[in-house]
Design a protein around this motif. Structure first.
Motif, PDB file in Angstrom:
ATOM      1  N   SER A 107       0.815  -1.216   0.000  1.00 11.71           N
ATOM      2  CA  SER A 107       0.000   0.000   0.000  1.00 11.71           C
ATOM      3  C   SER A 107       0.847   1.264   0.000  1.00 11.71           C
ATOM      4  CB  SER A 107      -0.946  -0.001   1.198  1.00 11.71           C
ATOM      5  OG  SER A 107      -0.230  -0.175   2.408  1.00 11.71           O
ATOM      6  N   SER A 108       2.069   1.196   0.561  1.00  8.69           N
ATOM      7  CA  SER A 108       2.929   2.381   0.541  1.00  8.69           C
ATOM      8  C   SER A 108       4.365   2.000   0.879  1.00  8.69           C
ATOM      9  CB  SER A 108       2.442   3.444   1.528  1.00  8.69           C
ATOM     10  OG  SER A 108       2.592   3.002   2.859  1.00  8.69           O
ATOM     11  N   THR A 110       8.057   4.151   2.037  1.00  9.25           N
ATOM     12  CA  THR A 110       8.783   5.375   2.363  1.00  9.25           C
ATOM     13  C   THR A 110      10.262   5.028   2.470  1.00  9.25           C
ATOM     14  OG1 THR A 110       6.903   6.241   3.603  1.00  9.25           O
ATOM     15  CG2 THR A 110       9.036   7.265   4.005  1.00  9.25           C
ATOM     16  N   HIS A 114      11.124   9.891   2.567  1.00  7.27           N
ATOM     17  CA  HIS A 114      10.436  10.358   1.360  1.00  7.27           C
ATOM     18  C   HIS A 114       9.455   9.293   0.869  1.00  7.27           C
ATOM     19  CE1 HIS A 114      13.223  13.770   0.842  1.00  7.27           C
ATOM     20  NE2 HIS A 114      14.164  12.928   1.250  1.00  7.27           N
ATOM     21  N   PRO A 115       8.200   9.642   0.633  1.00  7.92           N
ATOM     22  CA  PRO A 115       7.263   8.686   0.039  1.00  7.92           C
ATOM     23  C   PRO A 115       7.754   8.247  -1.340  1.00  7.92           C
ATOM     24  CG  PRO A 115       6.109  10.608   0.901  1.00  7.92           C
ATOM     25  CD  PRO A 115       7.562  10.944   0.923  1.00  7.92           C
ATOM     26  N   VAL A 116       7.638   6.958  -1.613  1.00 11.39           N
ATOM     27  CA  VAL A 116       8.033   6.407  -2.909  1.00 11.39           C
ATOM     28  C   VAL A 116       6.761   6.134  -3.703  1.00 11.39           C
ATOM     29  CG1 VAL A 116       9.183   4.512  -4.105  1.00 11.39           C
ATOM     30  CG2 VAL A 116      10.125   5.384  -1.946  1.00 11.39           C
ATOM     31  N   SER A 117       6.569   6.914  -4.744  1.00 15.77           N
ATOM     32  CA  SER A 117       5.343   6.764  -5.529  1.00 15.77           C
ATOM     33  C   SER A 117       5.529   5.825  -6.709  1.00 15.77           C
ATOM     34  CB  SER A 117       4.878   8.129  -6.047  1.00 15.77           C
ATOM     35  OG  SER A 117       5.889   8.746  -6.822  1.00 15.77           O
ATOM     36  N   ASP A 118       6.756   5.665  -7.148  1.00 16.97           N
ATOM     37  CA  ASP A 118       7.038   4.850  -8.338  1.00 16.97           C
ATOM     38  C   ASP A 118       7.849   3.633  -7.923  1.00 16.97           C
ATOM     39  OD1 ASP A 118       7.300   3.904 -10.876  1.00 16.97           O
ATOM     40  OD2 ASP A 118       8.820   5.364 -11.492  1.00 16.97           O
TER      41      ASP A 118
END
Length: 579
Positions: A107-108, A110, A114-118
């Motif tokens: 689900s997510s 980090t 830093h959030p990792v979106s890719d």
């Protein structure tokens, strides 16, 4: 672990149960606490293998700490998890590669705050680009939130995953066992034996009324309206496949063990409620077995935490400080519970000293298997020792070398069509038996101690868990004997076929020599019973003739079976059993 089968269910020893491995295929079901169903994801070969050659993106990674949270939902056989890994890159690299079964949905992520979106999560691998703030030799954290229905172990511990079982009273009874397939079946990790977190925090949330037993020390227990959470911590290097969840309606037996080394530590047994009488009988063996190991090998390595055992719905596994026990208290014909004793051996051979690659797994299992006849000898003398050694001798197959000296996955080693299979157990034990005879008890146990602790003076506080391979053991043997013993291992470890003691008799003349496929020299003292007299003759590859007292005197070669060697009758019986 005590494996008598490979992953195909093929017979791997005299005590095997002949049944086939069934891999669990999970159905798509909505998870408790998840907003949408998880799409069915068959567990792939990438996940079902562990070890082998290090992946390029994992060669320059160090794992410092692992913080693991598991929210367990027995009713849907599902898990919601959060893993935070503290990592260090030792060379410049842009991407990170972790391992996690695709039965889980991420689900997510980090990384370094830093959030990792890719990111990608395909074929059991998580890949993403590291933030620019990650620099060489500076620790950073990666946090992964995930959820799913984990791979089900249909026949644990021979195949890994979660075991979702119930007690006779219908309460959930859950365990994990992942030696064969690796840590990525239960948490995002670096699935290779060399990645051991130096500190591990394990938080397990379970329905109220259940107990969660795990590795290390119990830090605290917290309670919610309908759940309990158990926080365990190990502050020593933690074998990654040994990190385990054990959940059930447990009661606990506990006492303090006073070691011969002058310190004390807790002994703990988590057993199913209602089985106290049987549990107490097994618990009484704990200090006796510890006394043996501390006398013969050295200090219990994890005294700062506990010597722990938990009753499980599978046979057993060497989960550091919380060994799994699932033999249902069966009586042992050798006056001790062999499973308890074998798994306890792995606290020294597997957890204190860990192989650098699965190729050297005999250092875990050969020594672990040899400890049972040694314990039998310790308890009741030579007759029991020789009986147990003979039982092990029948299972030796000699189809592949014990060590290939190349990177091996767990399947490469345990599957008999690829590697040594059960020979890492029985043959490994017999190699040690023969070596002990050849170099003597003092040199043998000193070299073993050096392998286990990395020091010849192991006292509590002056050693830590470490890695080793076969060459490390050879070096220790060489140092203790003052000789180059590489030839011995060339014949027994690095090739499959056993040396053969060839004898020819002509009246009162007996000619002996060893025949072996290995090119290295081979010289071994051979005991011979000549009538009522015991002689010792040094035999090599060159023929040697001795004169007997008469033409008809009865002789027995190697009457106490001190030498591991090819013998037709044993090969024939072993082949018969294998069918």
């Amino acid at each position: 672990m005590y494996k008598y089968k490979n992953k195909r269910g093929e017979n791997m020893g005299s005590n095997a149960i002949n049944s086939a491995l069934v891999l669990g295929i999970l159905s798509a079901t909505a998870l408790s606490g998840c907003s949408t169903p998880i799409q069915e994801q068959p567990t792939l070969a990438q996940t079902l293998e562990t070890g082998g050659a290090l992946k390029p993106l994992q060669k320059n990674i160090e794992l410092d700490q692992a913080d693991l949270f598991f929210d367990i939902h027995p009713e849907t056989k599902s898990v919601i998890g959060t893993t935070t890994l503290t990592l260090t890159v030792t060379a410049e690299q842009k991407q990170l590669l972790l391992d996690l079964d695709n039965n889980y949905r991420i689900s997510s992520i980090t990384a370094a705050g830093h959030p990792v979106s890719d990111f990608s999560h395909e074929k059991g691998e998580i890949r993403f680009t590291l933030p620019d703030s990650v620099t060489v030799n500076q620790p950073f954290e990666v946090t992964i939130n995930y959820e799913g229905q984990p791979h089900v172990a249909e026949r644990a511990p021979w195949d890994g995953g979660y075991v979702w079982s119930k007690t006779e009273s219908g309460q959930p009874w859950i365990a994990t066992a992942v030696q064969g397939e690796g840590c990525d079946l239960i948490w995002p990790c670096l699935d290779h034996p060399t990645f051991e977190p130096q500190q591990t925090d394990i938080r397990i949330r379970v329905p109220k009324g259940l107990v969660a037993a795990s590795n290390g020390r119990l830090i605290e227990t917290t309670e919610g309206d309908d759940w309990s959470e158990y926080h365990w911590r190990s502050e020593q290097s933690q074998n990654n496949y040994g990190i385990a969840l054990n959940i059930g309606p447990y009661d606990k037996l506990e006492t303090t063990y006073h070691s011969r080394y002058g310190h004390e530590y807790p002994l703990v047994f988590y057993y199913l409620r209602g089985e106290k009488e049987k549990a107490q009988k097994l618990f009484a063996e704990f200090p006796k077995q510890l006394e043996f190991y501390e006398r013969v090998i050295g200090p219990y390595p994890f005294y700062a935490e506990k010597m722990g055992v938990v009753q499980t719905p599978h046979l057993g596994m060497e989960h550091q400080t919380i060994n799994a026990y699932g033999q249902d208290y069966k009586p042992g014909k050798y006056d001790f519970d062999w499973l308890l004793q074998h798994e306890l051996a792995h606290e020294w051979f597997g957890n204190q000293v860990t192989n650098t690659d699965w190729d050297h797994m005999w250092l875990h299992e050969g020594f672990g298997t040899y400890m049972q006849p040694l314990y039998g000898q310790y308890l009741h003398g030579d007759a029991l020792y020789h009986t147990m050694m003979y039982d092990q001798r029948i299972g030796i197959r000699n189809e592949h070398p014990i060590v290939s000296n190349k990177p091996m996955s767990e399947d490469d080693v345990y599957k008999a069509d690829r590697g040594p299979g059960s020979d890492i157990y029985q043959k490994g034990a017999w190699v040690l038996h023969t070596l002990r005879y050849l170099i003597g008890d003092e040199a043998f146990f000193n070299a073993t101690q050096q392998l286990v602790y990395g020091t010849d003076d192991p006292k509590p506080g002056n050693f830590k868990p470490h890695f080793a391979d076969t060459q490390d053991f050879i070096d220790a043997v060489n140092a203790e004997t003052g000789k180059d013993m590489t030839w011995f291992f060339e014949h027994y470890i690095y090739q499959a076929a056993l040396p053969e003691l060839v004898s020819e008799r002509d009246g009162d003349q007996l000619t002996l020599h060893f025949k072996s496929a290995a090119k290295a020299p081979f010289t071994m003292p051979v005991e011979i019973r000549v009538g009522g007299e015991l002689r010792t003759v040094v035999v090599s590859k060159e023929a040697k003739t001795i004169t007997l007292p008469s033409n008809d005197v009865h002789i027995v070669l190697d009457p106490e079976s001190k030498i591991l060697r090819q013998q037709d009758y044993l090969d024939e019986y072993s082949a018969f059993e294998a069918k």
